[in-house]
Design an enzyme around this catalytic site. Structure first.
Site, short mmCIF file in Angstrom:
data_model
loop_
_atom_site.label_atom_id
_atom_site.label_comp_id
_atom_site.label_asym_id
_atom_site.label_seq_id
_atom_site.Cartn_x
_atom_site.Cartn_y
_atom_site.Cartn_z
N TYR A 138 0.60 -1.58 0.20
CA TYR A 138 0.08 0.04 -0.30
C TYR A 138 1.08 1.18 0.40
CZ TYR A 138 -4.77 -1.99 0.82
OH TYR A 138 -5.78 -2.31 0.97
N LYS A 189 3.22 -15.21 2.89
CA LYS A 189 3.34 -16.01 1.75
C LYS A 189 4.96 -16.20 1.66
CE LYS A 189 1.44 -17.43 -2.19
NZ LYS A 189 0.57 -18.62 -2.31
N ASP A 221 -3.03 -17.76 0.94
CA ASP A 221 -4.29 -18.48 -0.30
C ASP A 221 -4.54 -19.52 0.62
OD1 ASP A 221 -1.38 -20.44 -0.29
OD2 ASP A 221 -1.86 -21.06 -1.91
N ASP A 245 -6.51 -7.16 4.33
CA ASP A 245 -7.45 -6.43 3.78
C ASP A 245 -8.73 -7.25 3.39
OD1 ASP A 245 -8.96 -4.10 2.26
OD2 ASP A 245 -8.19 -4.71 0.91
N ASP A 249 -12.67 -8.76 4.77
CA ASP A 249 -13.64 -8.93 3.68
C ASP A 249 -14.43 -10.20 3.74
OD1 ASP A 249 -13.34 -6.29 2.67
OD2 ASP A 249 -14.03 -6.61 0.90
C1 IPM Z 1 -10.64 -0.99 3.61
C2 IPM Z 1 -10.87 -0.14 2.68
C3 IPM Z 1 -9.50 0.70 2.21
C4 IPM Z 1 -8.41 -0.19 2.28
C5 IPM Z 1 -9.63 1.15 0.63
C6 IPM Z 1 -10.83 1.89 0.77
C7 IPM Z 1 -8.94 1.82 0.49
O1 IPM Z 1 -10.66 -1.97 1.91
O2 IPM Z 1 -10.30 -0.29 4.44
O3 IPM Z 1 -10.38 -2.51 4.15
O4 IPM Z 1 -8.11 -1.07 1.17
O5 IPM Z 1 -7.68 -0.65 3.32
MG MG Z 2 -10.64 -3.60 2.36
#
Ligand code: IPM
Ligand code: MG
Length: 354
Positions: A138, A189, A221, A245, A249
């Site tokens: 990032y 990884k 993975d 990240d 999710d």
């Molecule tokens: C998160 C989001 C952010 C990230 C984006 C919006 C920059 O996906 O907080 O998980 O990738 O960190």
């Molecule tokens: Mg995210």
């Protein structure tokens, strides 16, 4: 308690309004809370020409903690990268030194049916993802575009972690694991990436100071697969910025909906930015449809981590439990054929339950 409110874009203003409602309710109860609101993301670009306006950063620096909604939207997709809403979020994380991102994924028993996984796979799920937040691909340099020797355009980024960066996030994760089931899984990884080989070495070395915590390592993975195969094998996961990240999710769906997952982004002294892990959901923005619970649960984390007020955090978490037990559901967690309530109604229900 000075709290900055940073609504951002899309559904951000709607969900942060429900967090503000809750804070107002707590203020009437006698907590000395002051709030101030400032734009970030696309809203920052619209008002000040920058995704992180100077005034917003100053406010966040002066505050004890901040609550953020979400950033981004199709309106801003064509902007150059440095002006995109996401840069506002990345810049505030970096400027405030918020390197430790805690993303708890806990299944409220009432929502077992809302998960796309079988209820028995997720029943009782309670896992904590500790995501490093200010390093990795990032932020690594160099990055950009160049023309290669064949005259072709290339895009490139740099995955990069220094030893101290890995050490400090590992310590945070081990400390958290110590207060939970004393089980930490570090995800990397290391079969491919040099960054990950170093990551694994440093995490292992830090583990020497935590003989009471069982440390394991897993390739990312495999971790992605194990999270949907047998998520309850995990207690605390520690990983880098990008893997975290993605895995967070994924983990959110174990808990029924991405609309349920809060997060805390902390610096070395516990100052924090609190935000739902979900995005700005432009498709439902302004329609009173978004689930405010991830933001409300983020406020609970704020009291726990920035103000050491576990009592208030637990009150908020219990209030959320209560509204779920009462059957209140926003569209993302409603069972087929049942009626969903709106963002404001959910916020009202939580404030009432409080
Ligand atoms: C998160 C989001 C952010 C990230 C984006 C919006 C920059 O996906 O907080 O998980 O990738 O960190
Ligand atoms: Mg995210």
């Amino acid at each position: 308690m000075k709290i900055a409110l940073l609504p951002g874009d899309g559904i951000g203003p709607e969900i942060v309004a429900e967090a503000a409602k809750l804070l107002e309710r707590l203020r009437r109860d006698g907590l000395r809370i002051e709030t101030e609101t400032a734009p970030i993301g696309g809203a920052g670009y619209d008002t000040a020409g920058q995704p992180l306006p100077d005034a917003t950063l100053k406010l966040a620096q002066a505050a004890d903690a901040a609550v953020m909604g979400a950033v981004g939207g199709p309106k801003y997709d064509a902007l150059p990268r440095h002006l995109r809403p996401e840069q506002g979020l990345l810049a505030i994380r970096k400027s405030l030194g918020l390197f430790a991102n805690l993303r708890p994924a806990r299944l409220h028993p009432e929502l077992a049916a809302a998960s796309t996984l079988k209820p028995e796979a997720v029943a009782g799920l309670d896992l904590m993802i500790v995501r490093e937040l200010t390093g990795d691909i990032y932020f690594g340099a160099p990055r950009g575009r160049r023309i290669n020797v064949a005259g072709e355009v290339e895009g490139f980024d740099t995955m990069l972690y220094s030893e101290p960066e890995i050490r400090r996030i590992a310590r945070v994760a081990f400390d958290i694991a110590r207060k939970r089931k004393r089980k930490l899984c570090s995800v990397d990884k290391a079969n491919v990436l040099d960054t990950s080989i170093l990551w694994r070495e440093v995490v292992t070395a830090v583990g020497g100071d935590y003989p009471d915590v069982t440390l394991s390592h897993m390739y990312v993975d495999n971790a992605a697969m194990q999270l949907v195969r047998e998520p309850k094998q995990f207690d605390v996961i520690v990983t880098g910025n990008m893997f975290g990240d993605i895995l967070s999710d994924e983990a959110s769906m174990l808990a029924g909906s991405i609309g349920m997952l809060p997060s805390a982004s902390l610096d070395a002294s516990g100052k924090g930015l609190y935000e739902p892990i979900h995005g700005s959901a432009p498709d439902i923005a302004g329609r009173n449809m978004a689930n405010p619970l991830a933001t409300i649960l983020s406020v609970a984390l704020l009291f726990r981590y920035s103000f050491a007020r576990d009592d208030v955090a637990e009150r908020i978490e219990r209030a959320v439990q209560t509204v779920l037990a009462q059957g209140h559901r926003t569209a993302d967690i409603v069972a087929p054929g049942e009626r969903a309530i709106g963002t404001r109604e959910m916020g009202d229900a939580v404030a009432a339950a409080l």
